[in-house]
Design a protein around this motif. Structure first.
Motif, mmCIF file in Angstrom:
data_model
loop_
_atom_site.group_PDB
_atom_site.id
_atom_site.type_symbol
_atom_site.label_atom_id
_atom_site.label_comp_id
_atom_site.label_asym_id
_atom_site.label_seq_id
_atom_site.Cartn_x
_atom_site.Cartn_y
_atom_site.Cartn_z
ATOM 1 N N ASP A 206 -22.576 8.830 22.146
ATOM 2 C CA ASP A 206 -23.327 8.040 21.356
ATOM 3 C C ASP A 206 -24.471 8.673 20.699
ATOM 4 O O ASP A 206 -25.372 9.135 21.155
ATOM 5 C CB ASP A 206 -23.965 6.897 22.334
ATOM 6 N N SER A 207 -24.417 8.634 19.375
ATOM 7 C CA SER A 207 -25.320 9.368 18.791
ATOM 8 C C SER A 207 -26.669 9.060 18.628
ATOM 9 O O SER A 207 -27.571 9.712 18.306
ATOM 10 C CB SER A 207 -24.836 9.404 17.046
ATOM 11 N N ARG A 208 -26.749 7.696 19.356
ATOM 12 C CA ARG A 208 -28.595 7.183 19.367
ATOM 13 C C ARG A 208 -28.971 7.616 20.547
ATOM 14 O O ARG A 208 -30.275 7.692 20.621
ATOM 15 C CB ARG A 208 -28.515 5.843 19.359
ATOM 16 N N SER A 209 -27.872 8.447 21.338
ATOM 17 C CA SER A 209 -28.619 8.738 22.546
ATOM 18 C C SER A 209 -28.827 10.371 22.974
ATOM 19 O O SER A 209 -29.384 10.959 23.898
ATOM 20 C CB SER A 209 -27.861 8.106 23.783
ATOM 21 N N GLN B 79 -25.503 11.775 6.579
ATOM 22 C CA GLN B 79 -25.868 12.455 7.770
ATOM 23 C C GLN B 79 -24.571 12.623 8.684
ATOM 24 O O GLN B 79 -24.629 13.794 9.248
ATOM 25 C CB GLN B 79 -26.659 11.331 8.656
ATOM 26 N N THR B 80 -23.584 11.890 8.728
ATOM 27 C CA THR B 80 -22.447 12.143 9.357
ATOM 28 C C THR B 80 -21.510 13.466 8.812
ATOM 29 O O THR B 80 -20.961 14.232 9.490
ATOM 30 C CB THR B 80 -21.491 10.914 9.323
ATOM 31 N N ASP C 146 -20.184 7.884 17.703
ATOM 32 C CA ASP C 146 -20.357 6.598 17.221
ATOM 33 C C ASP C 146 -21.634 6.121 17.694
ATOM 34 O O ASP C 146 -22.283 6.547 18.647
ATOM 35 C CB ASP C 146 -19.253 5.641 17.267
ATOM 36 N N ILE C 147 -22.005 5.113 17.192
ATOM 37 C CA ILE C 147 -23.450 4.282 17.698
ATOM 38 C C ILE C 147 -23.075 2.778 18.203
ATOM 39 O O ILE C 147 -23.834 2.405 19.169
ATOM 40 C CB ILE C 147 -24.270 3.705 16.574
ATOM 41 N N HIS D 111 -16.262 11.782 13.625
ATOM 42 C CA HIS D 111 -17.497 11.105 13.322
ATOM 43 C C HIS D 111 -17.152 9.782 12.884
ATOM 44 O O HIS D 111 -16.971 9.540 11.632
ATOM 45 C CB HIS D 111 -18.597 11.978 12.443
ATOM 46 N N VAL E 93 -27.060 15.380 17.101
ATOM 47 C CA VAL E 93 -25.481 15.156 17.239
ATOM 48 C C VAL E 93 -24.501 16.551 17.415
ATOM 49 O O VAL E 93 -23.762 16.909 18.025
ATOM 50 C CB VAL E 93 -24.864 14.242 16.326
ATOM 51 N N GLU F 121 -21.023 1.150 21.762
ATOM 52 C CA GLU F 121 -20.450 1.265 22.852
ATOM 53 C C GLU F 121 -18.955 0.844 22.913
ATOM 54 O O GLU F 121 -18.137 1.424 23.500
ATOM 55 C CB GLU F 121 -21.225 0.794 24.225
#
Length: 347
Positions: free
Chosen positions: A215-218, A245-246, A196-197, A172, A222, A199
Protein backbone atom coordinates in the motif's frame (compact mmCIF):
# COMPACT_ATOMS: atom_id res chain seq x y z
CA UNK A 1 -27.73 1.38 -34.75
CA UNK A 2 -27.69 2.42 -31.07
CA UNK A 3 -24.42 4.03 -30.03
CA UNK A 4 -22.82 6.21 -27.36
CA UNK A 5 -22.16 9.61 -28.91
CA UNK A 6 -20.76 12.97 -27.90
CA UNK A 7 -20.33 16.25 -29.78
CA UNK A 8 -18.10 18.07 -27.29
CA UNK A 9 -15.22 16.91 -25.12
CA UNK A 10 -16.27 16.55 -21.52
CA UNK A 11 -19.98 16.88 -22.33
CA UNK A 12 -22.32 14.15 -21.12
CA UNK A 13 -22.37 11.36 -23.73
CA UNK A 14 -25.77 10.37 -25.13
CA UNK A 15 -27.21 7.13 -26.49
CA UNK A 16 -28.42 7.86 -30.01
CA UNK A 17 -29.65 6.04 -33.10
CA UNK A 18 -27.07 6.49 -35.86
CA UNK A 19 -26.61 5.10 -39.35
CA UNK A 20 -25.16 1.60 -39.58
CA UNK A 21 -21.56 1.54 -40.90
CA UNK A 22 -20.61 -0.13 -44.19
CA UNK A 23 -17.34 -1.98 -44.85
CA UNK A 24 -14.52 -0.68 -47.01
CA UNK A 25 -13.31 -2.97 -49.77
CA UNK A 26 -10.65 -4.39 -47.41
CA UNK A 27 -12.72 -4.11 -44.25
CA UNK A 28 -15.58 -5.64 -42.32
CA UNK A 29 -18.43 -4.55 -40.10
CA UNK A 30 -18.61 -6.33 -36.74
CA UNK A 31 -21.79 -6.86 -34.76
CA UNK A 32 -20.52 -5.98 -31.27
CA UNK A 33 -21.37 -8.59 -28.64
CA UNK A 34 -19.18 -7.19 -25.85
CA UNK A 35 -16.88 -4.21 -25.39
CA UNK A 36 -14.71 -3.02 -22.51
CA UNK A 37 -14.94 0.33 -20.74
CA UNK A 38 -11.37 1.59 -20.37
CA UNK A 39 -9.70 4.67 -18.88
CA UNK A 40 -8.29 5.36 -22.35
CA UNK A 41 -11.88 6.06 -23.39
CA UNK A 42 -12.06 8.61 -20.58
CA UNK A 43 -8.88 10.29 -21.83
CA UNK A 44 -10.43 10.48 -25.29
CA UNK A 45 -13.69 11.90 -23.96
CA UNK A 46 -11.72 14.55 -22.05
CA UNK A 47 -10.01 15.68 -25.26
CA UNK A 48 -6.54 14.40 -24.37
CA UNK A 49 -6.15 12.53 -27.69
CA UNK A 50 -5.53 14.78 -30.72
CA UNK A 51 -6.63 12.03 -33.14
CA UNK A 52 -10.28 12.24 -32.06
CA UNK A 53 -12.46 14.37 -34.31
CA UNK A 54 -15.93 15.39 -33.14
CA UNK A 55 -18.64 14.17 -33.14
CA UNK A 56 -17.43 10.81 -31.85
CA UNK A 57 -18.39 7.27 -30.83
CA UNK A 58 -15.86 5.84 -28.31
CA UNK A 59 -14.92 2.22 -27.51
CA UNK A 60 -11.87 0.18 -28.52
CA UNK A 61 -11.95 -3.20 -26.71
CA UNK A 62 -14.39 -5.39 -28.60
CA UNK A 63 -15.48 -8.82 -29.70
CA UNK A 64 -18.35 -9.95 -31.90
CA UNK A 65 -19.37 -11.57 -35.15
CA UNK A 66 -18.76 -10.34 -38.67
CA UNK A 67 -21.95 -8.85 -40.14
CA UNK A 68 -20.62 -7.61 -43.50
CA UNK A 69 -17.45 -8.17 -45.52
CA UNK A 70 -15.69 -6.05 -48.15
CA UNK A 71 -15.00 -7.62 -51.54
CA UNK A 72 -11.21 -7.87 -51.04
CA UNK A 73 -11.29 -9.65 -47.66
CA UNK A 74 -9.95 -13.22 -47.96
CA UNK A 75 -9.38 -14.60 -44.43
CA UNK A 76 -12.75 -13.82 -42.85
CA UNK A 77 -16.43 -14.29 -43.68
CA UNK A 78 -19.84 -13.28 -42.36
CA UNK A 79 -20.61 -15.05 -39.08
CA UNK A 80 -16.98 -15.49 -37.94
CA UNK A 81 -16.34 -14.83 -34.26
CA UNK A 82 -13.56 -12.23 -34.00
CA UNK A 83 -11.72 -9.76 -31.84
CA UNK A 84 -9.21 -7.07 -32.81
CA UNK A 85 -6.20 -5.29 -31.24
CA UNK A 86 -6.96 -1.70 -30.29
CA UNK A 87 -4.04 -0.57 -32.48
CA UNK A 88 -4.58 -1.70 -36.06
CA UNK A 89 -2.13 -1.51 -38.94
CA UNK A 90 -2.32 -0.57 -42.60
CA UNK A 91 -0.55 -3.76 -43.67
CA UNK A 92 1.78 -2.10 -46.16
CA UNK A 93 4.11 0.30 -44.31
CA UNK A 94 7.63 -0.67 -43.21
CA UNK A 95 6.56 -1.41 -39.63
CA UNK A 96 3.64 -3.59 -40.70
CA UNK A 97 5.86 -5.50 -43.12
CA UNK A 98 8.28 -6.16 -40.24
CA UNK A 99 5.44 -7.55 -38.10
CA UNK A 100 5.12 -4.50 -35.85
CA UNK A 101 1.59 -3.37 -36.61
CA UNK A 102 1.31 -1.93 -33.08
CA UNK A 103 3.53 0.97 -34.21
CA UNK A 104 2.20 1.21 -37.77
CA UNK A 105 3.09 4.49 -39.46
CA UNK A 106 -0.54 4.85 -40.57
CA UNK A 107 -2.18 3.10 -37.63
CA UNK A 108 -5.84 3.48 -36.86
CA UNK A 109 -7.65 2.85 -33.62
CA UNK A 110 -11.38 2.22 -33.32
CA UNK A 111 -12.69 4.60 -30.70
CA UNK A 112 -9.96 7.16 -31.39
CA UNK A 113 -9.04 7.75 -35.03
CA UNK A 114 -12.37 6.18 -36.08
CA UNK A 115 -15.76 5.62 -34.52
CA UNK A 116 -15.59 2.81 -32.01
CA UNK A 117 -17.35 -0.10 -30.39
CA UNK A 118 -19.76 1.55 -27.93
CA UNK A 119 -22.34 0.74 -30.56
CA UNK A 120 -24.23 -2.15 -32.08
CA UNK A 121 -21.85 -2.19 -35.06
CA UNK A 122 -18.28 -1.07 -35.71
CA UNK A 123 -16.30 -0.95 -38.97
CA UNK A 124 -12.71 -2.25 -39.06
CA UNK A 125 -10.48 -1.66 -42.09
CA UNK A 126 -7.68 -3.93 -43.39
CA UNK A 127 -9.45 -6.90 -41.85
CA UNK A 128 -7.07 -9.59 -43.13
CA UNK A 129 -4.14 -7.90 -41.35
CA UNK A 130 -5.90 -7.00 -38.11
CA UNK A 131 -8.70 -9.36 -37.10
CA UNK A 132 -8.17 -12.33 -34.81
CA UNK A 133 -10.25 -15.51 -35.07
CA UNK A 134 -11.88 -16.13 -31.70
CA UNK A 135 -12.04 -19.76 -30.49
CA UNK A 136 -15.49 -20.99 -29.50
CA UNK A 137 -14.21 -21.77 -25.99
CA UNK A 138 -13.55 -18.08 -25.28
CA UNK A 139 -16.59 -15.92 -24.54
CA UNK A 140 -17.19 -12.55 -26.15
CA UNK A 141 -16.92 -10.90 -22.73
CA UNK A 142 -13.51 -12.49 -22.07
CA UNK A 143 -12.32 -11.57 -25.56
CA UNK A 144 -13.40 -7.95 -25.07
CA UNK A 145 -11.30 -7.79 -21.91
CA UNK A 146 -8.23 -8.73 -23.98
CA UNK A 147 -8.41 -5.97 -26.56
CA UNK A 148 -6.45 -3.24 -24.83
CA UNK A 149 -5.47 -3.93 -21.24
CA UNK A 150 -4.72 -7.64 -21.21
CA UNK A 151 -3.06 -7.82 -24.64
CA UNK A 152 -1.02 -4.70 -23.94
CA UNK A 153 0.09 -6.19 -20.62
CA UNK A 154 0.98 -9.47 -22.32
CA UNK A 155 3.28 -7.72 -24.78
CA UNK A 156 4.67 -5.46 -22.02
CA UNK A 157 5.59 -8.34 -19.72
CA UNK A 158 6.46 -11.09 -22.22
CA UNK A 159 7.91 -9.27 -25.23
CA UNK A 160 9.15 -5.92 -23.97
CA UNK A 161 10.04 -6.83 -20.39
CA UNK A 162 11.30 -10.33 -21.31
CA UNK A 163 10.24 -11.57 -17.88
CA UNK A 164 11.57 -14.98 -16.86
CA UNK A 165 10.47 -17.45 -14.22
CA UNK A 166 12.07 -16.74 -10.86
CA UNK A 167 12.58 -13.03 -11.55
CA UNK A 168 10.87 -10.24 -9.61
CA UNK A 169 8.17 -8.18 -11.34
CA UNK A 170 6.87 -4.94 -9.77
CA UNK A 171 3.51 -3.65 -10.97
CA UNK A 172 2.54 -0.08 -10.11
CA UNK A 173 -1.24 0.34 -10.22
CA UNK A 174 -3.78 -2.47 -9.89
CA UNK A 175 -6.40 -1.42 -12.39
CA UNK A 176 -7.18 -3.51 -15.46
CA UNK A 177 -3.69 -3.20 -16.95
CA UNK A 178 -1.92 -3.87 -13.65
CA UNK A 179 -4.05 -6.85 -12.67
CA UNK A 180 -3.49 -8.32 -16.13
CA UNK A 181 0.28 -7.90 -15.76
CA UNK A 182 0.15 -9.54 -12.33
CA UNK A 183 -1.71 -12.58 -13.64
CA UNK A 184 0.63 -12.91 -16.63
CA UNK A 185 3.76 -12.53 -14.49
CA UNK A 186 2.58 -15.16 -12.03
CA UNK A 187 1.73 -17.53 -14.90
CA UNK A 188 5.31 -17.17 -16.16
CA UNK A 189 6.66 -18.22 -12.74
CA UNK A 190 7.82 -14.79 -11.62
CA UNK A 191 7.53 -13.31 -8.12
CA UNK A 192 5.17 -10.34 -8.34
CA UNK A 193 5.00 -7.22 -6.16
CA UNK A 194 1.72 -5.30 -6.54
CA UNK A 195 1.58 -1.62 -5.55
CA UNK A 196 -1.61 0.42 -5.17
CA UNK A 197 -3.47 2.68 -2.72
CA UNK A 198 -6.70 0.66 -2.57
CA UNK A 199 -6.93 -2.31 -0.21
CA UNK A 200 -9.59 -4.11 -2.27
CA UNK A 201 -7.42 -3.91 -5.39
CA UNK A 202 -4.42 -5.22 -3.48
CA UNK A 203 -6.51 -8.12 -2.20
CA UNK A 204 -7.56 -8.95 -5.76
CA UNK A 205 -3.93 -8.66 -6.86
CA UNK A 206 -2.95 -11.24 -4.24
CA UNK A 207 -5.74 -13.57 -5.40
CA UNK A 208 -4.44 -13.27 -8.97
CA UNK A 209 -0.90 -14.29 -8.03
CA UNK A 210 0.94 -11.39 -6.40
CA UNK A 211 3.53 -12.65 -3.90
CA UNK A 212 3.75 -9.30 -2.07
CA UNK A 213 1.45 -6.28 -1.93
CA UNK A 214 2.44 -2.76 -0.94
CA UNK A 215 0.00 0.00 0.00
CA UNK A 216 1.91 3.03 -1.23
CA UNK A 217 0.20 5.24 1.36
CA UNK A 218 1.71 3.22 4.19
CA UNK A 219 5.39 3.46 3.21
CA UNK A 220 7.70 6.44 3.17
CA UNK A 221 9.41 5.47 -0.08
CA UNK A 222 7.73 3.07 -2.52
CA UNK A 223 10.86 2.30 -4.53
CA UNK A 224 12.86 1.54 -1.38
CA UNK A 225 10.06 -0.72 -0.11
CA UNK A 226 10.15 -2.70 -3.37
CA UNK A 227 13.95 -2.99 -3.30
CA UNK A 228 13.73 -4.30 0.27
CA UNK A 229 11.13 -7.02 -0.34
CA UNK A 230 12.84 -8.15 -3.57
CA UNK A 231 16.34 -8.30 -2.13
CA UNK A 232 17.83 -5.58 -4.31
CA UNK A 233 15.09 -4.47 -6.70
CA UNK A 234 12.78 -5.77 -9.39
CA UNK A 235 14.17 -7.29 -12.57
CA UNK A 236 11.19 -5.90 -14.47
CA UNK A 237 8.87 -3.08 -13.41
CA UNK A 238 5.67 -1.87 -15.06
CA UNK A 239 3.96 1.47 -14.61
CA UNK A 240 0.41 0.36 -15.27
CA UNK A 241 -1.16 3.61 -14.07
CA UNK A 242 0.48 6.37 -16.08
CA UNK A 243 1.50 9.11 -13.62
CA UNK A 244 4.83 10.93 -13.17
CA UNK A 245 5.20 9.52 -9.63
CA UNK A 246 4.48 5.89 -10.54
CA UNK A 247 6.74 6.18 -13.58
CA UNK A 248 9.60 7.48 -11.42
CA UNK A 249 8.98 4.87 -8.70
CA UNK A 250 8.99 2.10 -11.29
CA UNK A 251 12.39 3.13 -12.57
CA UNK A 252 13.91 3.71 -9.13
CA UNK A 253 12.75 0.33 -7.76
CA UNK A 254 14.74 -1.62 -10.35
CA UNK A 255 17.85 -3.59 -9.56
CA UNK A 256 20.94 -2.92 -11.67
CA UNK A 257 20.35 -3.68 -15.37
CA UNK A 258 16.61 -3.94 -14.74
CA UNK A 259 13.87 -3.21 -17.29
CA UNK A 260 11.13 -0.60 -16.91
CA UNK A 261 8.06 -0.82 -19.16
CA UNK A 262 5.72 2.14 -19.48
CA UNK A 263 2.17 0.98 -20.20
CA UNK A 264 -0.03 3.57 -18.46
CA UNK A 265 -0.77 6.48 -20.76
CA UNK A 266 1.06 9.73 -20.07
CA UNK A 267 -1.12 12.43 -21.59
CA UNK A 268 -1.96 16.11 -21.13
CA UNK A 269 -0.04 17.55 -18.14
CA UNK A 270 1.66 14.18 -17.52
CA UNK A 271 3.08 13.80 -21.04
CA UNK A 272 6.67 14.80 -20.15
CA UNK A 273 7.52 13.33 -16.73
CA UNK A 274 10.89 13.81 -15.03
CA UNK A 275 13.03 10.67 -15.50
CA UNK A 276 15.88 9.83 -13.05
CA UNK A 277 18.32 9.57 -15.94
CA UNK A 278 21.43 9.52 -13.73
CA UNK A 279 20.16 6.21 -12.25
CA UNK A 280 19.30 4.90 -15.72
CA UNK A 281 22.88 5.51 -16.87
CA UNK A 282 24.70 4.39 -13.73
CA UNK A 283 22.71 1.14 -13.36
CA UNK A 284 22.39 0.45 -17.11
CA UNK A 285 18.61 0.33 -16.88
CA UNK A 286 16.43 -0.32 -19.90
CA UNK A 287 13.28 1.74 -20.56
CA UNK A 288 10.57 0.51 -22.92
CA UNK A 289 7.19 1.68 -24.07
CA UNK A 290 4.41 -0.79 -24.81
CA UNK A 291 1.59 0.16 -27.15
CA UNK A 292 -0.86 -2.64 -27.84
CA UNK A 293 -0.02 -5.99 -29.43
CA UNK A 294 0.05 -7.32 -32.96
CA UNK A 295 -2.80 -9.55 -34.13
CA UNK A 296 -0.34 -12.35 -35.00
CA UNK A 297 0.88 -12.46 -31.37
CA UNK A 298 -2.61 -13.23 -30.07
CA UNK A 299 -2.01 -16.93 -30.76
CA UNK A 300 0.53 -17.19 -27.91
CA UNK A 301 -1.83 -15.46 -25.49
CA UNK A 302 -4.87 -17.46 -26.61
CA UNK A 303 -2.94 -20.74 -26.17
CA UNK A 304 -2.20 -19.84 -22.54
CA UNK A 305 -5.87 -19.00 -21.99
CA UNK A 306 -7.10 -22.24 -23.56
CA UNK A 307 -4.59 -24.23 -21.49
CA UNK A 308 -5.86 -22.64 -18.27
CA UNK A 309 -2.58 -20.85 -17.48
CA UNK A 310 -4.31 -17.49 -17.88
CA UNK A 311 -7.88 -16.69 -16.81
CA UNK A 312 -8.65 -13.14 -17.96
CA UNK A 313 -12.34 -13.65 -17.17
CA UNK A 314 -11.36 -13.34 -13.48
CA UNK A 315 -10.54 -9.69 -14.15
CA UNK A 316 -14.06 -8.85 -15.23
CA UNK A 317 -15.83 -6.74 -12.63
CA UNK A 318 -19.12 -5.19 -13.65
CA UNK A 319 -21.23 -6.19 -16.64
CA UNK A 320 -23.26 -3.19 -17.74
CA UNK A 321 -25.55 -1.97 -20.50
CA UNK A 322 -24.65 0.64 -23.10
CA UNK A 323 -26.98 3.09 -21.33
CA UNK A 324 -25.23 2.47 -18.00
CA UNK A 325 -21.84 3.00 -19.63
CA UNK A 326 -22.55 6.63 -20.53
CA UNK A 327 -22.46 7.95 -16.93
CA UNK A 328 -19.78 5.39 -15.98
CA UNK A 329 -17.41 6.85 -18.59
CA UNK A 330 -17.51 10.27 -16.94
CA UNK A 331 -16.35 8.93 -13.56
CA UNK A 332 -13.37 6.87 -14.73
CA UNK A 333 -10.86 9.45 -13.51
CA UNK A 334 -11.60 8.36 -9.94
CA UNK A 335 -9.93 4.91 -10.26
CA UNK A 336 -12.83 3.37 -8.36
CA UNK A 337 -13.37 0.38 -10.62
CA UNK A 338 -12.18 -2.98 -9.30
CA UNK A 339 -11.43 -5.05 -12.38
CA UNK A 340 -12.67 -4.48 -15.92
CA UNK A 341 -16.19 -3.25 -16.73
CA UNK A 342 -17.73 -4.93 -19.77
CA UNK A 343 -20.67 -3.65 -21.83
CA UNK A 344 -22.49 -6.81 -22.85
CA UNK A 345 -25.95 -5.44 -23.75
CA UNK A 346 -26.56 -2.65 -26.28
CA UNK A 347 -29.66 -1.34 -24.56
Amino acid sequence: MRAMYYEQFGAAPEIRTLSDPTPTTAGVVISVKATGLCRSDWHGWMGHDPDIKLPHVPGHELAGTIAAVGRDVRRFKVGDRVTVPFVSGCGHCMECRSGNQQVCEEQFQPGFTHWGSFAEYVAIDYADQNLVHLPEEISYETAASLGCRFATSFRAVVDQGRLQGGEWLAVHGCGGVGLSAIMIGAALGANVVAIDIAEDKLELAKALGASVTIDSRSVADVSEAVREVTGGGAHVSVDALGHPQTCCNSILNLRRRGRHVQVGLMLADHATPAIPMARVIAHELEIYGSHGMQSWRYDAMLRMILSGKLSPDRLIGRRITLSEAAPALATMDGFRENGISIIDRMI
